[in-house]
Design an enzyme around this catalytic site. Structure first.
Site, PDB file in Angstrom:
ATOM      1  CG  ASP A 196       7.461  59.719   5.697  1.00 36.18           C
ATOM      2  OD1 ASP A 196       8.390  58.996   6.089  1.00 36.18           O
ATOM      3  OD2 ASP A 196       6.521  59.297   4.997  1.00 36.18           O
ATOM      4  CD  GLU A 280      11.422  57.496   8.879  1.00 32.16           C
ATOM      5  OE1 GLU A 280      10.653  56.713   9.429  1.00 32.16           O
ATOM      6  OE2 GLU A 280      11.563  57.542   7.645  1.00 32.16           O
ATOM      7  CB  CYS A 347      -2.665  54.912  15.753  1.00 33.45           C
ATOM      8  SG  CYS A 347      -4.032  56.048  16.027  1.00 33.45           S
ATOM      9  CB  CYS A 350      -5.288  54.674  20.080  1.00 34.41           C
ATOM     10  SG  CYS A 350      -4.880  53.658  18.650  1.00 34.41           S
ATOM     11  CB  CYS A 366      -5.956  53.765  13.692  1.00 32.15           C
ATOM     12  SG  CYS A 366      -5.642  52.841  15.204  1.00 32.15           S
ATOM     13  CB  CYS A 369      -8.777  54.542  17.801  1.00 28.46           C
ATOM     14  SG  CYS A 369      -7.651  55.567  16.834  1.00 28.46           S
ATOM     15  CG  ASP A 376       3.691  59.861   2.424  1.00 29.78           C
ATOM     16  OD1 ASP A 376       3.962  58.733   2.875  1.00 29.78           O
ATOM     17  OD2 ASP A 376       3.680  60.124   1.204  1.00 29.78           O
TER      18      ASP A 376
HETATM   19 ZN   LIG Z   1      -5.596  54.554  16.695  1.00 31.68          ZN
END
Ligand SMILES: [Zn+2]
Length: 408
Positions: A196, A280, A347, A350, A366, A369, A376
């Site tokens: 990243d 990316e 996330c 989840c 998150c 969850c 990062d």
């Molecule tokens: Zn989550």
């Protein structure tokens, strides 16, 4: 596989040779600028652009004529090559899929360089001796310049393809591009890693490794600002103004050299340790150019963005991507690129995507969850997962030659 490398060596020029080179580079620049002016006027009159062949004919006329006869005192191949570069730049600018920036006029003192495209004309003498039989610095033969000594800071591997001569920070360099066929390399490692590219860290890997930002620019920024204020107080184009201007140029070049060294170190370490690297596909130029805003959102976050711009430019993301791309290819690895959308907000536990998942620069939390992680590292893991599942591009290395080592 064909291994193509360009290595830059520092030249040791005699005063006369420096004069000749300076003039030859000036001529190549003149040819570029004049040809560009002609192409622009053709475009303005809706006549399209002239082909390379037509431009080369113009060049012959200039060299044989009176007004621009001085061109014929310098080598012709670099001048033709300047036209080829311009031709390619214009075609790239009109490329339908991914148009590049329209070529600009070249200024004296900025990126002074020219290429000898014909290896037949280049000779390299690696073990010359002086009259007393003592070995002296290796030398390279450049058409119309003569034998030039250079500092051989690393080996020249393979057959010479072309030589680019350039001036930077008061020194002259020759980048010798070579090519050789080698058996397809097999990467010693089997691991894949996501990276990243951030603002707080230069690069964070999915395994938790962090590379600190290149702060060269900011460290020297104060000095640069001071020198620039000094420049403003001087009479434009006076001797002192020119001296000050040269000082600022050297400062900029120093910053660029430091940045390049750091990026080489980082990319070497990563490409040695991992066979697959996923990044990316950020369009750095788009990101850095957006501070002015759009029609819908004029100048939003201009201040933050200009700060961000600085760190992006400071860290040379585009350069890092390029270095990783060719270093991985040389070692049998691979650089994959993925769509950058939402990699910092997903996330991994989840799968919920929410902008609120990233309460601060450093923290991922998150909302759905409760999963917590370093922001990062989390993003890097998402990038890796996306790369392994669905890479949309293998970074192209066509025609790419990396400068792998430079003197001093
Ligand atoms: Zn989550």
């Amino acid at each position: 596989m064909i291994l193509r490398k360009a290595v830059r060596y520092r030249l040791e020029l005699l005063a006369e040779q420096e004069h000749l080179l300076s003039r030859a580079v000036g001529c190549a620049r003149f040819v570029w600028n004049r040809a560009l002016a002609i192409q622009k006027s053709y475009l303005e009159h809706g006549c399209g652009i002239l082909s390379y062949v037509d431009m080369a004919k113009c060049l012959t006329t200039w060299r044989n004529g009176e007004s621009f006869g001085f061109l014929s005192e310098s080598p012709v191949h670099p001048q033709q090559q300047a036209l080829k570069f311009l031709d390619r730049a214009l075609n790239d600018a009109f490329d339908k899929k991914s148009p590049k920036r329209f070529p600009a006029f070249k200024k004296k003192g900025l990126h002074d360089s020219m290429r000898y495209p014909d290896p037949e004309q280049i000779k390299i003498d690696l073990k010359p001796q002086d009259d007393n039989g003592r070995s002296v610095l290796p030398r390279i033969f450049l058409p119309r310049i003569g034998w030039v000594k250079f500092r051989k800071s690393c080996i020249i591997g393979g057959e010479v393809r072309n030589v680019t001569v350039s001036r930077s920070g008061g020194h002259w360099y020759a980048a010798i591009q070579t090519e050789k066929e080698i058996p397809d390399p097999v990467h010693p490692s089997t691991t894949a890693v996501g990276g990243d590219r951030g603002v707080a860290n230069l690069l964070t890997l999915s395994d938790g490794t962090m590379f600190l930002p290149v702060t060269a620019y900011r460290d020297l920024q104060k000095r640069l600002a001071r020198e620039q204020r000094n420049l403003a107080h001087k009479v434009k184009f006076s001797a002192n103004w020119k001296k000050q201007k040269a000082k600022i140029t050297r400062l900029h070049q120093r910053i660029a050299e430091i940045r390049k060294t750091v990026l080489h170190q980082v990319s070497t370490v990563i490409s040695k340790n991992h066979a697959v690297v996923v990044l990316e596909d950020l369009k750095v130029r788009n990101m850095t150019g957006s501070a002015k805003g759009t029609v819908e959102e004029p100048g939003r976050n201009v201040r933050q963005k200009s700060g961000l711009n600085k760190s992006i430019l400071d860290q040379g993301w585009g350069m890092l991507k390029q270095m990783l791309s060719y270093k991985l290819r040389w070692s049998g690895g691979m650089l994959l690129l993925v769509d950058p959308a939402y990699t910092s907000q997903i996330c991994p536990v989840c799968g919920v995507v929410d902008a609120g998942n990233r309460p601060s620069q450093a923290v991922f939390h998150c909302l759905h969850c409760g999963h917590e992680a370093h922001a990062d590292v989390n993003a890097a893991q998402n990038i890796l997962a996306r790369g392994l599942a669905n890479p949309y591009g293998v970074a192209s290395t066509a025609g790419l030659a990396g400068v792998v080592c430079s003197p001093e």
